[in-house]
Motif scaffolding. Structure first.
Motif, short mmCIF file in Angstrom:
data_model
loop_
_atom_site.label_atom_id
_atom_site.label_comp_id
_atom_site.label_asym_id
_atom_site.label_seq_id
_atom_site.Cartn_x
_atom_site.Cartn_y
_atom_site.Cartn_z
N MET A 1 0.88 -1.04 -0.07
CA MET A 1 0.02 0.12 0.01
C MET A 1 0.79 1.37 0.12
N LEU A 2 2.14 1.31 0.90
CA LEU A 2 2.94 2.33 1.08
C LEU A 2 3.50 2.71 -0.38
N LEU A 3 3.76 1.59 -1.20
CA LEU A 3 4.51 1.54 -2.65
C LEU A 3 3.51 2.41 -3.73
N VAL A 4 2.10 1.88 -3.47
CA VAL A 4 1.38 2.52 -4.40
C VAL A 4 1.04 4.06 -4.11
N ALA A 5 0.76 4.33 -2.75
CA ALA A 5 0.86 5.46 -2.23
C ALA A 5 1.76 6.46 -2.54
N LYS B 1 6.74 12.06 4.92
CA LYS B 1 8.18 11.80 5.29
C LYS B 1 8.02 10.58 6.19
N GLN B 2 7.05 10.69 7.08
CA GLN B 2 7.10 9.25 7.91
C GLN B 2 6.55 8.34 7.41
N LEU B 3 5.60 8.30 6.22
CA LEU B 3 5.26 7.12 5.65
C LEU B 3 6.53 6.76 4.64
N HIS B 4 7.30 7.57 4.00
CA HIS B 4 8.49 7.32 3.36
C HIS B 4 9.50 6.57 4.20
N ILE B 5 9.61 6.84 5.52
CA ILE B 5 10.52 6.06 6.52
C ILE B 5 9.95 4.69 6.66
N ILE B 6 8.76 4.58 6.83
CA ILE B 6 8.08 3.37 7.28
C ILE B 6 8.25 2.64 6.10
N LYS B 7 7.85 2.95 5.04
CA LYS B 7 8.37 2.15 3.61
C LYS B 7 9.73 1.50 3.55
N SER B 8 10.62 2.58 3.93
CA SER B 8 12.17 2.11 3.86
C SER B 8 12.33 0.91 4.91
N TYR C 1 9.83 -7.24 3.44
CA TYR C 1 9.18 -7.65 2.11
C TYR C 1 10.13 -8.60 1.53
N ARG C 2 11.39 -8.36 1.36
CA ARG C 2 12.29 -9.17 0.66
C ARG C 2 12.38 -10.17 1.19
N ALA C 3 12.71 -10.28 2.47
CA ALA C 3 12.83 -11.52 3.52
C ALA C 3 11.73 -12.52 3.29
N THR C 4 10.62 -11.94 3.40
CA THR C 4 9.43 -12.77 3.10
C THR C 4 9.46 -13.36 1.74
#
Length: 149
Positions: free
Chosen positions: A1-5, A34-41, A47-50
């Protein structure tokens, strides 16, 4: 969701500005973005580990190695965001949940055995990456498992 946002941030921002009267409390400020970008990072390695540890390609060793990397990741993020109390608390809660499952490794010597039997890891990996208080008891459990089978 964060990627799409994040990909549609401009459109979302324009929509929010056009409907500010009805959105008010839900409007995303520059600080929120900015906070959403930090959370996405922060979430990206999970995500990759999954993806890396699912399906029939995932071995116990692969999963454990990935978990060890994520522990280091948690530690680094906690240090980097220690001033941000709210985000640090969220990271800590995530780590606590992660640790609840990671600590189950102690219940079975099979996880350590998978490490020891891996050609590139052996006991040197356990000695280099596991806490000292975990090493001897687990190595003894693996030895006992080997002897009993």
């Amino acid at each position: 969701m964060l990627l799409v946002a994040n990909q549609n941030a401009g459109s979302i921002d324009t929509y929010a500005k056009n409907h500010f009267a009805t959105l008010q409390a839900d409007y995303l400020s520059p600080k929120d973005w900015k906070q959403l970008h930090i959370i996405k990072s922060f979430l990206q390695p999970f995500y990759r580990a999954t993806l890396e540890t699912q399906g029939n390609r995932a071995t116990i060793d692969c999963v454990l190695f990935t978990m060890d990397i994520l522990i280091q990741y948690f530690e680094n993020y906690l240090l980097n965001f220690i001033a941000d109390k709210e985000f640090s608390l969220r990271i800590q809660k995530g780590w606590d949940t992660f640790d609840k499952y990671y600590s189950k490794i102690d219940e079975s010597p099979l996880y350590a055995a998978a490490r020891i039997l891996h050609l590139n890891r052996r006991t040197k990996y356990i000695c280099a990456n596991w806490k000292t208080k975990w090493q001897k008891p687990m190595l003894k459990k693996v030895r006992d498992l080997w002897i009993s089978h």
